[in-house]
Structures are given as C-alpha cells and as structure tokens.
Design an enzyme around this catalytic site. Structure first.
Site, short mmCIF file in Angstrom:
data_model
loop_
_atom_site.label_atom_id
_atom_site.label_comp_id
_atom_site.label_asym_id
_atom_site.label_seq_id
_atom_site.Cartn_x
_atom_site.Cartn_y
_atom_site.Cartn_z
N LYS A 273 0.86 -1.19 0.00
CA LYS A 273 0.00 0.00 0.00
C LYS A 273 0.90 1.23 0.00
O LYS A 273 1.71 1.41 0.90
CB LYS A 273 -0.90 0.00 1.25
CG LYS A 273 -1.65 1.32 1.50
CD LYS A 273 -2.59 1.23 2.71
CE LYS A 273 -3.22 2.60 3.02
NZ LYS A 273 -4.13 2.57 4.19
N LYS A 285 -10.62 12.72 7.74
CA LYS A 285 -10.17 12.39 9.10
C LYS A 285 -10.17 13.65 9.97
O LYS A 285 -10.02 14.75 9.46
CB LYS A 285 -8.72 11.86 9.04
CG LYS A 285 -8.57 10.47 8.46
CD LYS A 285 -7.10 10.07 8.45
CE LYS A 285 -6.91 8.69 7.83
NZ LYS A 285 -7.50 7.59 8.60
N ASP A 355 -12.38 6.70 3.45
CA ASP A 355 -11.16 6.53 4.25
C ASP A 355 -10.70 5.07 4.28
O ASP A 355 -9.60 4.77 4.74
CB ASP A 355 -11.41 7.04 5.68
CG ASP A 355 -10.12 7.30 6.43
OD1 ASP A 355 -9.05 7.25 5.81
OD2 ASP A 355 -10.21 7.56 7.65
N GLU A 357 -9.44 3.35 2.00
CA GLU A 357 -8.87 3.43 0.64
C GLU A 357 -7.77 2.41 0.39
O GLU A 357 -7.53 2.02 -0.75
CB GLU A 357 -8.34 4.85 0.38
CG GLU A 357 -6.92 5.14 0.86
CD GLU A 357 -6.73 5.05 2.38
OE1 GLU A 357 -7.75 5.11 3.10
OE2 GLU A 357 -5.58 4.89 2.83
N ARG A 359 -7.50 -0.76 1.11
CA ARG A 359 -7.97 -2.03 0.57
C ARG A 359 -8.38 -1.89 -0.90
O ARG A 359 -8.33 -2.86 -1.66
CB ARG A 359 -9.12 -2.57 1.43
CG ARG A 359 -10.35 -1.70 1.47
CD ARG A 359 -11.24 -1.98 2.65
NE ARG A 359 -10.73 -1.38 3.89
CZ ARG A 359 -11.32 -1.49 5.07
NH1 ARG A 359 -12.46 -2.15 5.19
NH2 ARG A 359 -10.79 -0.92 6.13
N1 BES Z 1 -4.40 4.57 6.86
C1 BES Z 1 -5.53 4.27 7.65
C2 BES Z 1 -5.22 3.30 8.80
C3 BES Z 1 -4.24 3.76 9.84
C4 BES Z 1 -4.69 4.18 11.08
C5 BES Z 1 -2.89 3.70 9.63
C6 BES Z 1 -3.80 4.55 12.06
C7 BES Z 1 -2.00 4.07 10.61
C8 BES Z 1 -2.45 4.49 11.83
C9 BES Z 1 -6.61 3.63 6.78
O1 BES Z 1 -6.64 4.04 5.47
C10 BES Z 1 -7.92 4.02 7.38
O2 BES Z 1 -8.21 5.17 7.39
N2 BES Z 1 -8.67 3.04 7.87
C11 BES Z 1 -9.93 3.28 8.47
C12 BES Z 1 -10.89 2.27 7.94
C13 BES Z 1 -12.33 2.54 8.29
C14 BES Z 1 -12.81 3.79 7.60
C15 BES Z 1 -13.16 1.35 7.87
C16 BES Z 1 -9.76 3.14 9.98
O3 BES Z 1 -8.99 2.28 10.41
O4 BES Z 1 -10.35 3.92 10.71
ZN ZN Z 2 -4.86 4.72 4.68
MN MN Z 3 -7.78 5.80 5.20
#
Ligand code: BES
Ligand code: ZN
Ligand code: MN
Length: 505
Positions: A273, A285, A355, A357, A359
């Site tokens: 990724k 966010k 968010d 993204e 996956r």
């Molecule tokens: N890049 C984030 C995940 C992340 C969180 C990485 C903290 C490093 C530290 C990912 O793209 C994300 O935003 N995931 C969301 C998914 C949700 C919207 C289903 C999450 O984990 O909140």
């Molecule tokens: Zn991310």
């Molecule tokens: Mn994200």
C-alpha cells in the site's frame, strides 16, 4: 557502517570502545525468597581480563541486570580498548538472538550519542556464532538510524565501523557471509525507513516511483512505472477511485526479480500500500494526528526495500514487487460515499467510507500480481486503526488464507525477530462486507475492523495462497526505545526476506 569479523582476544583489541553483554544468572525462585540477595551478574565472555575489570562493578550490587542498563568504564585496566561499555541483556536463561539484536542497537545508540564512531562488540558465547553475527549487525544498523533530517541542529552522529569479536573456534568465511547478508538486510530496512520518514510534500507517488526506479537501476532490477492512463486502461477501477481525487498523479510501480536458474514456479508477489498521504478523502479524518498519515505508504516502502535486499542477496526464486501509490484527497473530483466502483477483477464495490482506501488500491494490486503469474502473495499495509485496537503497538497483524504458507511465514518471522500475531478470517466475517447494491462494501464497520479489511482483500487474492500484514500499529515507533529511534521502524522487511530465503535453498 562497515563490519569486520575478528578473532582477537577482546582485551587485546585496540578500539574506541569494547562492548560486553552482562547477563543475570540469578535463579528467579531464589530471588523471590530472598529479596536482599544480590543479582548474579556475569559477562558473557570468557576473557578473564575483561571479566576482572568488571568484578568490582558487579560485586557493588549497583548493576541490576535489567535489559539495556548500561555502564561505561574509561581506561579499563589490563584492556587495550579506550572504554568498556557493559550493557545488560536481562535474564541469562531467556536471552536469545531477539534480545541480542536489541542490545546491539542500544549499544550503537549509547555510543554514537557520545560522538564515538567505531566500536567492537563481543559476541555472547551462549548464542550460535552465525546467528549472533546476524543479530548484532541487523540490530546495530537499526540503532544507527535517526530521522531528524530537516533539523538544522542535526548532528548526523553515526557509527562508521563495527567489529564483531567472535570466539576462536568458528568458521570465519561463514561468519563473514552472515555479516554481509545481515548488512544488506539492515541497510535495506533503513532504506525503507528513509522513504517512510519523508513528509508527503517530499514523497509524492511520483517521487516514490523515482526512488524505486533509481534503486532498481543500482541493483539491476527491472522496473516499470505506470501512470493514470495505464491504470484506467487496465481497468483498475478500485485503485483509480482513490487516485481520482488528487492533483498528484498516481504511480503503479512494478519491480521484477527473475534470476537465471530459478524454477518457473513459485513466483512470489509482494504488494504494498503506497498512500503517500491519507486525508480520508470526503470521509475526512479529524485534524488531530492527521500529520501521521504521511506514513501510509509504509507497506509500499517495505516492498521497495525488500526488492532491494532480494536483488543483492540473489535467492533462486522469482519475485515481483508491486506498489500502488497515490494520495487520498478530498476534492471536486474525489469519489463519494455511495459510489460504486468496478475493480480490475470485475467485482463491484460500494464505497461506504472513502477513508477505507488502502484495501481499494490493494484489491487491484493483488489481482494484477496474479495476472502477472504470481503463485504466492504477500501484502503489507498500514491498513486499519482497528489492528492497533486489537494488538497495540507491539505486534503486527498477520492474516492468511493458506495454513501451509502461514506456517512457513511464521518460521521466517521468528527467525527475523519481528513480532506478529495471526488473526482469523472465518467465513462468518464475510457477512460484514455484503452490499445491497454491489458485490461488496469497502467498510464492514467498527467491530473486527482489521478482519473486515482483510476479508475484503481475500476477495481479490481468491485461491492464491496469500498473507496480509497489517502494520498500522508497528510501522511507526510512537516513542524512542533504547534500541531504536522514534519514527519509521521498517517492520516486516526482515520477515519477508527470511521468507524468501526459505524458497531459495
Ligand atoms: N491509513 C488508515 C489506517 C491507519 C490508522 C494507519 C492509524 C496508521 C495508523 C486507513 O486508510 C484508514 O483510514 N482506515 C480506516 C478504515 C475505516 C474507515 C473502515 C480506519 O482504520 O479507521
Ligand atoms: Zn490509509
Ligand atoms: Mn484511510
């Protein structure tokens, strides 16, 4: 950092500093009974001259033997080194190469902070010589990295040369080979950390692709970089849906290692990724902590670093590295919740949360890897906050659709000394990613969030044996530790390399 294997008697070696590991030999049951008992600390070297310099220190009772406790003696009598650093490794019974790696890192950090540029580390006798050399070199390189690139007061203190003092009866050529390999691995891990450390204005998808190309040229790998047109032409609708909102062009980075004499199969695909900044998109966010989302390309950087190490180590197995690099931005062109996207595989995806993204870009990356002929897949991604809720900062999450591949990976992982923990992928979780309008949704909600994300990826790995590493909690050190700086950790690279090596022999 240069490494030298030496068979000198430790006390006879002229060096800025000698480093010896002290281990606690107390019986925990006895310590429990008698609280006043002095800990039984002994140096893990047979050199009597070095032992006798530390006799008073140990009998004073000042040394507790807790891991990473340090004592620095100047002008040690009867020893040619200018200094002797005594560093504790904890309980002798529990001391493994995992601890040795960290002790080596901690001694680098202790000495370089004092402006010392070279030292000699006495390999502890209790660990097999080759294994010890690998651990010391890898650990020292991890400790030698500092992320303060843009500070005007950066001192750039580094250890330039490390001598490892091995015991006389080991095979020099084997130890030198171990040191060279460990050096390649450690330097590749630091190369990954360099990429991850850069902020998003200095590490756009284009810059990441340029760095990958440059690295590939240096080590003799084939590298292709595809832009927006090719991504759309190949019908990578999931990848493009993330990229469409950004003014920065995306990059699909494809690196190939096909050594002469490697069997047709297996072909290992390493998919990363590469979100160079994750704002969340329209599902934006909160501002608090958003700056950290510059490390959302850590999985991609890990694969670029791993390809570097593979090219230099030359195992006899084909490997293809794929990085899906883009920003995730809100804009008038950005995708919106409720949109339906068609992935390269043909599966339709209802976007619930922009968010989620990572996956999306990996869905097309994994499918593309299979199209290129990969028979085994590993992806690495800072995929979910939920994996941090589940496992904290200590363990990365591992997911696998194939037990045999998992077992193989687990062994490599133990060898590499990286902490990871397997999480399940039961069919029950599939309910969470069902959609009424499309084949699947991109967000299965809060409960079991890391698993839901992995279930989504599994739809694109299908029957191909596949491992997914969720490194969201482990790719960035929230605090400094004695053996490693705060900032990018380079997690997973060493496990990937050990895994590749299991195919090569
Ligand atoms: N890049 C984030 C995940 C992340 C969180 C990485 C903290 C490093 C530290 C990912 O793209 C994300 O935003 N995931 C969301 C998914 C949700 C919207 C289903 C999450 O984990 O909140
Ligand atoms: Zn991310
Ligand atoms: Mn994200």
């Amino acid at each position: 950092m240069k490494t030298i294997i030496s068979f000198s008697t430790p006390a006879e070696l002229e060096t800025e500093s000698l480093v010896a590991v002290a281990l606690n030999h107390s019986d925990p049951a006895q310590t429990e009974k008698n609280k006043d008992a002095k800990p039984q600390i002994r140096l893990s070297t047979g050199d009597t001259a070095v032992q006798s310099v530390t006799a008073d220190l140990f009998s004073s009772g000042e040394v507790t033997g807790k891991p990473f406790e340090t004592n620095l003696l100047h002008k040690p009598a009867g020893v040619k080194a200018k200094r002797l650093l005594v560093i504790s490794g904890g309980a002798a019974k529990k001391f493994t190469s995992y601890d040795l790696r960290r002790v080596a890192g901690a001694s680098v950090r202790t000495l370089k902070a004092r402006g010392i540029r070279s030292f000699a580390f006495i390999a502890p006798a209790s660990i097999p010589a080759e294994e010890a050399v690998r651990a010391i070199v890898e650990g020292a390189l991890v400790g030698n990295f500092d992320p303060d690139y843009y500070r005007s007061d950066r001192k750039d203190q580094k250890i330039d040369a490390l001598t490892i003092l091995a015991s006389g009866n080991s095979d020099q050529a084997a130890l030198e080979k171990a040191a060279n390999e460990a050096q390649i691995i450690g330097e590749s891990q630091n190369f990954t950390r360099d990429l991850v450390n850069e902020p998003s204005n200095r590490m756009t998808p284009t810059i990441l692709a340029d760095r990958a190309k440059k690295m590939c040229q240096e080590v003799g790998l084939k590298c292709e970089v595809y832009g927006a047109d090719k991504i759309k032409e190949m019908k990578m609708g999931a990848f493009w849906s993330v990229a469409q909102g950004s003014d920065e062009p995306p990059a699909l980075i494809v690196m190939e290692y096909k050594p002469a004499g490697a069997p047709e199969k297996p072909v290992l695909g390493l998919v990363g990724k590469g979100i160079t900044f994750d704002t969340g998109g329209i599902s934006i966010k909160p501002a608090d902590g958003m700056e950290k989302m510059k490390y959302d390309m850590a999985g991609g950087a890990t694969m670029i670093g791993a390809m570097r190490a593979i090219a230099l180590l030359k195992p006899k197995i084909k490997v293809i590295g794929i990085v899906c690099a883009t920003e995730n931005m809100p804009s008038g062109k950005a995708q919106k919740p409720g949109d339906v996207q068609i992935a390269m595989s043909g599966k339709s995806i209802e976007i619930i949360n922009t968010d989620a993204e990572g996956r999306l870009v990996l869905a097309d990356g994994l499918f593309y890897a299979r199209q290129l002929g990969c028979t085994h897949l590993i992806d690495a991604a800072t995929l979910t906050g939920a994996v941090v809720v589940a496992l904290g900062y200590a363990n990365a999450g591992v997911f696998a659709n194939d037990d045999a591949m998992f077992e193989r990976f687990r062994k490599a992982n133990l060898q590499a000394g990286e902490k990871m923990w397997r999480l399940p992928l039961d069919d029950e979780y599939k309910e969470n990613i069902k959609s009424t309008i499309a084949d699947i949704v991109n967000s299965g909600g809060r409960w079991g969030g890391a698993i839901n994300a992995a279930m989504f990826l599994k739809e694109f790995a299908e029957e191909t044996p596949w491992i997914h590493l969720d490194i969201a909690g482990t790719a960035w050190m929230e605090d400094q530790k004695p053996w490693i700086a705060k900032g990018p950790s380079g997690i997973a690279l060493r496990s990937l390399i050990e895994f590749v090596k299991t195919f090569a022999s």
